[in-house]
Design an enzyme around this catalytic site. Structure first.
Site, PDB file in Angstrom:
ATOM      1  N   ASN A 210       0.864  -1.187   0.000  1.00  0.00           N
ATOM      2  CA  ASN A 210       0.000   0.000   0.000  1.00  0.00           C
ATOM      3  C   ASN A 210       0.893   1.227   0.000  1.00  0.00           C
ATOM      4  O   ASN A 210       2.118   1.118   0.046  1.00  0.00           O
ATOM      5  CB  ASN A 210      -0.933  -0.017   1.218  1.00  0.00           C
ATOM      6  CG  ASN A 210      -0.148  -0.066   2.512  1.00  0.00           C
ATOM      7  OD1 ASN A 210       0.528   0.882   2.874  1.00  0.00           O
ATOM      8  ND2 ASN A 210      -0.212  -1.202   3.199  1.00  0.00           N
ATOM      9  N   LYS A 289       8.786 -15.475 -12.110  1.00  0.00           N
ATOM     10  CA  LYS A 289       7.825 -14.456 -12.542  1.00  0.00           C
ATOM     11  C   LYS A 289       6.586 -15.120 -13.165  1.00  0.00           C
ATOM     12  O   LYS A 289       6.731 -15.996 -14.024  1.00  0.00           O
ATOM     13  CB  LYS A 289       8.515 -13.545 -13.549  1.00  0.00           C
ATOM     14  CG  LYS A 289       7.731 -12.318 -13.880  1.00  0.00           C
ATOM     15  CD  LYS A 289       8.508 -11.417 -14.822  1.00  0.00           C
ATOM     16  CE  LYS A 289       7.579 -10.361 -15.378  1.00  0.00           C
ATOM     17  NZ  LYS A 289       8.127  -9.682 -16.531  1.00  0.00           N
ATOM     18  N   PRO A 305      -1.430 -12.290  10.561  1.00  0.00           N
ATOM     19  CA  PRO A 305      -1.759 -12.065  11.977  1.00  0.00           C
ATOM     20  C   PRO A 305      -1.934 -10.574  12.242  1.00  0.00           C
ATOM     21  O   PRO A 305      -1.313  -9.751  11.586  1.00  0.00           O
ATOM     22  CB  PRO A 305      -0.525 -12.607  12.720  1.00  0.00           C
ATOM     23  CG  PRO A 305       0.576 -12.586  11.713  1.00  0.00           C
ATOM     24  CD  PRO A 305      -0.058 -12.772  10.362  1.00  0.00           C
ATOM     25  N   ILE A 307      -0.879  -7.934  14.385  1.00  0.00           N
ATOM     26  CA  ILE A 307       0.247  -7.782  15.322  1.00  0.00           C
ATOM     27  C   ILE A 307      -0.189  -7.023  16.574  1.00  0.00           C
ATOM     28  O   ILE A 307       0.077  -7.428  17.705  1.00  0.00           O
ATOM     29  CB  ILE A 307       1.415  -7.049  14.631  1.00  0.00           C
ATOM     30  CG1 ILE A 307       1.843  -7.810  13.373  1.00  0.00           C
ATOM     31  CG2 ILE A 307       2.589  -6.868  15.586  1.00  0.00           C
ATOM     32  CD1 ILE A 307       2.729  -7.013  12.416  1.00  0.00           C
ATOM     33  N   LYS A 337     -12.224  -0.211  16.491  1.00  0.00           N
ATOM     34  CA  LYS A 337     -10.930  -0.910  16.603  1.00  0.00           C
ATOM     35  C   LYS A 337     -10.386  -0.818  18.036  1.00  0.00           C
ATOM     36  O   LYS A 337      -9.779  -1.750  18.546  1.00  0.00           O
ATOM     37  CB  LYS A 337      -9.918  -0.318  15.602  1.00  0.00           C
ATOM     38  CG  LYS A 337     -10.166  -0.827  14.186  1.00  0.00           C
ATOM     39  CD  LYS A 337      -9.328  -0.143  13.135  1.00  0.00           C
ATOM     40  CE  LYS A 337      -9.831  -0.590  11.764  1.00  0.00           C
ATOM     41  NZ  LYS A 337      -9.384   0.204  10.650  1.00  0.00           N
ATOM     42  N   LYS A 341      -9.808  -4.321  19.888  1.00  0.00           N
ATOM     43  CA  LYS A 341      -8.430  -4.750  20.199  1.00  0.00           C
ATOM     44  C   LYS A 341      -8.031  -4.428  21.635  1.00  0.00           C
ATOM     45  O   LYS A 341      -6.881  -4.620  22.024  1.00  0.00           O
ATOM     46  CB  LYS A 341      -7.451  -4.099  19.207  1.00  0.00           C
ATOM     47  CG  LYS A 341      -7.712  -4.484  17.741  1.00  0.00           C
ATOM     48  CD  LYS A 341      -6.616  -4.028  16.790  1.00  0.00           C
ATOM     49  CE  LYS A 341      -7.054  -4.224  15.341  1.00  0.00           C
ATOM     50  NZ  LYS A 341      -5.999  -4.005  14.367  1.00  0.00           N
TER      51      LYS A 341
HETATM   52  O1  PMT Z   1       2.955   6.243   6.419  1.00  0.00           O
HETATM   53  P1  PMT Z   1       2.271   7.552   6.073  1.00  0.00           P
HETATM   54  O2  PMT Z   1       2.256   7.815   4.588  1.00  0.00           O
HETATM   55  O3  PMT Z   1       2.795   8.690   6.881  1.00  0.00           O
HETATM   56  O4  PMT Z   1       0.733   7.369   6.440  1.00  0.00           O
HETATM   57  C1  PMT Z   1       0.345   7.257   7.782  1.00  0.00           C
HETATM   58  C2  PMT Z   1      -0.792   6.252   7.976  1.00  0.00           C
HETATM   59  C3  PMT Z   1      -2.053   6.778   7.312  1.00  0.00           C
HETATM   60  C4  PMT Z   1      -0.427   4.888   7.364  1.00  0.00           C
HETATM   61  C5  PMT Z   1      -0.957   6.097   9.534  1.00  0.00           C
HETATM   62  O5  PMT Z   1      -1.315   7.341  10.065  1.00  0.00           O
HETATM   63  C6  PMT Z   1      -2.013   5.065   9.867  1.00  0.00           C
HETATM   64  O6  PMT Z   1      -3.201   5.321   9.921  1.00  0.00           O
HETATM   65  N1  PMT Z   1      -1.551   3.808  10.134  1.00  0.00           N
HETATM   66  C7  PMT Z   1      -2.423   2.623  10.375  1.00  0.00           C
HETATM   67  C8  PMT Z   1      -2.841   2.072   9.051  1.00  0.00           C
HETATM   68  C9  PMT Z   1      -3.696   0.839   9.167  1.00  0.00           C
HETATM   69  O7  PMT Z   1      -3.305  -0.175   8.652  1.00  0.00           O
HETATM   70  O8  PMT Z   1      -4.767   0.944   9.872  1.00  0.00           O
HETATM   71  P2  PMT Z   1      -5.751  -0.277  10.117  1.00  0.00           P
HETATM   72  O9  PMT Z   1      -6.999   0.365  10.510  1.00  0.00           O
HETATM   73  O10 PMT Z   1      -5.797  -1.221   8.978  1.00  0.00           O
HETATM   74  O11 PMT Z   1      -5.086  -1.058  11.338  1.00  0.00           O
HETATM   75  C10 PMT Z   1      -5.425  -0.764  12.699  1.00  0.00           C
HETATM   76  C11 PMT Z   1      -4.227  -0.964  13.590  1.00  0.00           C
HETATM   77  O12 PMT Z   1      -3.845  -2.335  13.638  1.00  0.00           O
HETATM   78  C12 PMT Z   1      -2.981  -0.195  13.177  1.00  0.00           C
HETATM   79  O13 PMT Z   1      -2.371   0.281  14.345  1.00  0.00           O
HETATM   80  C13 PMT Z   1      -2.133  -1.255  12.488  1.00  0.00           C
HETATM   81  O14 PMT Z   1      -0.732  -0.968  12.617  1.00  0.00           O
HETATM   82  C14 PMT Z   1      -2.507  -2.515  13.262  1.00  0.00           C
HETATM   83  N2  PMT Z   1      -2.448  -3.743  12.470  1.00  0.00           N
HETATM   84  C15 PMT Z   1      -3.289  -3.922  11.404  1.00  0.00           C
HETATM   85  C16 PMT Z   1      -3.262  -5.103  10.709  1.00  0.00           C
HETATM   86  C17 PMT Z   1      -2.348  -6.114  11.090  1.00  0.00           C
HETATM   87  N3  PMT Z   1      -2.281  -7.266  10.429  1.00  0.00           N
HETATM   88  N4  PMT Z   1      -1.526  -5.912  12.132  1.00  0.00           N
HETATM   89  C18 PMT Z   1      -1.560  -4.754  12.820  1.00  0.00           C
HETATM   90  O15 PMT Z   1      -0.791  -4.576  13.779  1.00  0.00           O
END
Ligand code: PMT
Length: 400
Positions: A210, A289, A305, A307, A337, A341
């Site tokens: 992403n 490929k 997972p 994390i 969330k 969590k």
């Molecule tokens: O990197 P930049 O360009 O500066 O952009 C910043 C950002 C928009 C990426 C950042 O501010 C942000 O919002 N990060 C979280 C992005 C995200 O994946 O959000 P989520 O809603 O999908 O996940 C929720 C939380 O769970 C997050 O803290 C994520 O790190 C954590 N997570 C999600 C999925 C996973 N498999 N493991 C995780 O730990």
């Protein structure tokens, strides 16, 4: 950038080739809102002329003890009154020796003695001068006297030799100076963060990822260091420089990120998940490929997972902070969330505000409700988030 808004810095420039970096440092400080007064020694003026510093600061440059521009006629005392810091960059071996012995035979050395603001020095010299026992004795004495020593760095020197003695780069000095002026509410605390995207390979050239740049997570890592924490940053594939003082572990995939987090977790007080972790990975990674075929291609994905959820569910979990990136319904998504969590705090942001760019607007969701931080540079937003975490750790309710 507004890190130095309302602050006046006195910059001493002594006679070293690295004086050219002092000009860049002045530019960065002024851009960040500082007023900068430059005091050059006679030798310093041989390397970069006063006109350069005058143009960069918009202020006259100071040289002599007998300068009549100061109304009181006491430039050696008045110049540092009200200043946030006095930084000598570059600081030659000779100037450090003078400082260590309390000599005061020119304006800059006098300013160093007659001051009530912090003194920082950035040594710059040939490696043998730096390694010389006399210089090392002087540096040890200056540390005992409460002077902050910034650097020097290892690298190629003006004389062509390789070793310790290079003055830090302007950006590094800027960061160290800024950090030295901050309160340290995180002193003694260990903070672990994730940042950036993950990359889940489909074949040797393609993958699922992403557009997270890592900027928000790196800014937060730096804000934690500035607040006094020991910081470990688990970074997905991004092309950002490591903030000074941060221990960085680079990973590619969500599984690698999880392993690095779990390995670094013992002893951490705070965990902040800023990374945009891929929720799914290809069930199989092709060893070669994938060739284009006549029809459509179906990819089978399996869940990665979570994390953050895993860390938060541990019996001895650190204080856990999550991020929520939403494209709409921010409050519902972020608060959902936080509850799902079991997190103390979730930083919610809309992807249109925060993904990739240098700025972000966030809302902080905790047990007491929602607290908005307006659109600002990510470094400023990061400082706001750190202040909120510090307050929550201290058991306070926070008003923004
Ligand atoms: O990197 P930049 O360009 O500066 O952009 C910043 C950002 C928009 C990426 C950042 O501010 C942000 O919002 N990060 C979280 C992005 C995200 O994946 O959000 P989520 O809603 O999908 O996940 C929720 C939380 O769970 C997050 O803290 C994520 O790190 C954590 N997570 C999600 C999925 C996973 N498999 N493991 C995780 O730990």
């Amino acid at each position: 950038m507004s890190e130095f808004r309302g602050k006046r810095i006195v910059l001493g420039v002594t006679g070293g080739v690295a004086a050219y970096k002092a000009a860049e440092l002045v530019r960065l400080l002024v851009k960040a809102g500082a007023e900068v007064d430059v005091a050059q020694t006679a030798a310093g003026a041989q390397f970069v002329g006063a006109a350069t510093f005058q143009a960069l600061t918009g202020r006259r440059v100071w040289h002599g003890l007998w300068d009549e521009r100061m109304d009181s006629g006491m430039a050696h005392i008045d110049l540092t009154r009200g200043a946030a810091a006095l930084l000598v960059a570059p600081a030659t071996a000779d100037f450090l020796a003078k400082l260590a012995h309390g000599l005061a035979d020119d304006l800059l050395s006098t300013l160093c003695l007659a001051r009530d603001c912090p003194l920082l020095v950035a040594p710059a010299m040939n490696r043998q001068m730096w390694e010389n026992p006399a210089t090392q004795r002087n540096i040890a004495q200056l540390r005992l006297d409460g002077v902050s020593i910034l650097g020097p760095a290892y690298g190629e020197q003006a004389c062509g030799e390789l070793g310790d003695g290079r003055m830090l780069e302007a950006g590094e000095l800027f960061d160290d100076l800024y950090a030295s002026l901050q309160a340290k509410p995180f002193a003694g605390k260990h903070v672990l963060l994730t940042a950036g995207p993950t990359f889940e390979a489909l074949d040797p050239v393609r993958g699922l990822t992403n557009s997270s740049s890592g900027k928000m997570g790196f800014a937060l890592a730096r804000a934690c260091v500035d607040a006094g924490a020991e910081v470990t940053l688990i970074a997905g594939p991004v092309s950002l420089a490591t903030p000074r003082g941060v221990r960085r572990v680079d990973v590619q995939t969500a599984l690698q990120m999880r392993a690095a987090v779990m390995q670094s977790l013992p002893g951490q007080n705070v965990f902040i998940g800023v990374a945009a972790v891929a929720d799914y990975r290809p069930r199989q990674t092709a060893p070669h490929k994938i060739k284009k075929g006549p029809g459509s291609l179906t990819l089978e994905l399996e869940a990665n997972p979570d994390i953050l959820a895993e860390v938060a569910a541990l019996p001895d979990a650190p204080f856990c902070v999550g991020f929520a990136a939403e494209s709409r319904d921010l409050a519902a998504g972020a608060e959902g969330k936080r509850v799902a969590k079991k997190l103390a705090l979730v930083v919610g942001n809309l992807v249109q505000d925060g993904l990739c760019g240098d700025t972000n607007a966030v809302t902080l969701f905790d047990a007491a409700g929602a607290h908005g931080l307006p659109l600002a540079d990510k470094s400023e937003v990061a400082r706001g988030i750190v202040a909120h975490i510090v307050a929550l750790l201290g058991g306070q309710h926070v008003q923004h």
